[in-house]
Design an enzyme around this catalytic site. Sequence first.
Site, PDB file in Angstrom:
ATOM      1  N   HIS A  95     -42.039  13.139  39.627  1.00 55.22           N
ATOM      2  CA  HIS A  95     -43.086  12.974  40.633  1.00 55.22           C
ATOM      3  C   HIS A  95     -42.482  13.223  42.004  1.00 55.22           C
ATOM      4  O   HIS A  95     -41.397  12.715  42.315  1.00 55.22           O
ATOM      5  CB  HIS A  95     -43.676  11.566  40.594  1.00 55.22           C
ATOM      6  N   SER A  96     -43.146  14.043  42.813  1.00 53.18           N
ATOM      7  CA  SER A  96     -42.760  14.274  44.199  1.00 53.18           C
ATOM      8  C   SER A  96     -41.316  14.771  44.283  1.00 53.18           C
ATOM      9  O   SER A  96     -40.985  15.816  43.721  1.00 53.18           O
ATOM     10  CB  SER A  96     -42.971  12.980  44.995  1.00 53.18           C
ATOM     11  N   LEU A  97     -40.430  14.031  44.958  1.00 54.28           N
ATOM     12  CA  LEU A  97     -39.030  14.459  45.059  1.00 54.28           C
ATOM     13  C   LEU A  97     -38.394  14.630  43.686  1.00 54.28           C
ATOM     14  O   LEU A  97     -37.577  15.531  43.476  1.00 54.28           O
ATOM     15  CB  LEU A  97     -38.235  13.440  45.882  1.00 54.28           C
ATOM     16  N   SER A  99     -39.843  15.762  41.069  1.00 57.10           N
ATOM     17  CA  SER A  99     -40.266  17.087  40.594  1.00 57.10           C
ATOM     18  C   SER A  99     -39.431  18.178  41.225  1.00 57.10           C
ATOM     19  O   SER A  99     -39.006  19.124  40.554  1.00 57.10           O
ATOM     20  CB  SER A  99     -41.748  17.320  40.921  1.00 57.10           C
ATOM     21  N   HIS A 154     -51.506  11.163  46.247  1.00 56.15           N
ATOM     22  CA  HIS A 154     -50.171  11.612  45.863  1.00 56.15           C
ATOM     23  C   HIS A 154     -49.616  10.842  44.657  1.00 56.15           C
ATOM     24  O   HIS A 154     -48.936  11.417  43.808  1.00 56.15           O
ATOM     25  CB  HIS A 154     -49.238  11.442  47.062  1.00 56.15           C
TER      26      HIS A 154
END
Length: 356
Positions: free
Chosen positions: A157-159, A161, A337
Amino acid sequence: MRIKKMPNLSALSRLPGLFTQIYSRSNLARLVTYHKGFTFTSDRRMYSHQTSNFYEDVKIPVPWGVIGARLWGDSSLSPVLCIHGWKDNLATFDRLIPPLLSKLKHKYFFLAIDLPGHGFSSHFPPGMIYQLPDCLILIARIIRHYKWTEPIHYMGHSLGSIMGFIFAATNPGVIDRFIAIDALTPMFFKKDEILNLVPQLIHDTLQFEHKLEMKKPPVYTYEEIVERMVYRTVGGLDEISCKVLLSRGICEAESGSGLFHFTHDIRVQYLPIMMFDTNQISILIKNFQSQILHIRAKQGVPYEQEFIRRNSEDWIRSNTEAKGNRDIVFIEIDGLHHLHLSAPERVAPHIIKFLQ
């Protein structure tokens, strides 16, 4: 169908340059870490664990201490490594993994980790800063620690990813199925931005070190912490999701005081970034060969440059389809997000379908 075994992956000999610099753990004769209600002592051959009816909490030894981790399912099956976003912790997957496991428990197990300086993982020693290459090396450390010799699967997720994408693109064949939640390609920086970013990094790093040396971390009531997170978390966060993250995100300052401080290292205030321009990002995308499910949140964080966002799916599709019958899925789901945490019922069916 069983994945074809890859030679020498356990020794990480396929990982070029930076990733082969895995340090010796000979200095891990004794490790002691702490968090509320738990003390861990281990040598280099062991990691600690706590268990519940649903998961097993483990501590993985690394040269600077331990990595906090949580394992769901039968570890003899195919692994899905799960890595959270900036200033979050592995609890970000606590509401998503159970519905996944209910449908996939005979095929996969899930290992989620706290990144260094986050959750219950050890902080870096004084004088160091958190950088993206350290996170990429960490993926290699975990592969070696568990002696995974076949391609693994990855969910970020996010960073989480972004770092998984960079790892997969520079080490093709190591990650088979790749799940990215509301982030994919690295952040883009204009060439002249380095002139401001580097001096600011130097200044703020020295300021953080001074704070660490001079005073204890600030403390808050539980209600104050929840309020701060709801209003300050990147991309927005509802109160229920906030409390899930706080299960590993805070520690009571003194027993019975009712006051808490955050468990993350203040030095992670700086995103562990690497400088990429559009040409470098396009090269990474075109070298990416994993099967991919990219879930974008409609009300997510729009960090990508439009040129990269517009072309990344076509570049990945043309590259992976040339390798044979591969799954390439790009979807957009209504949500913020942290939609995998706040609305797992919207996200889980797509992941289950992709992994089945």
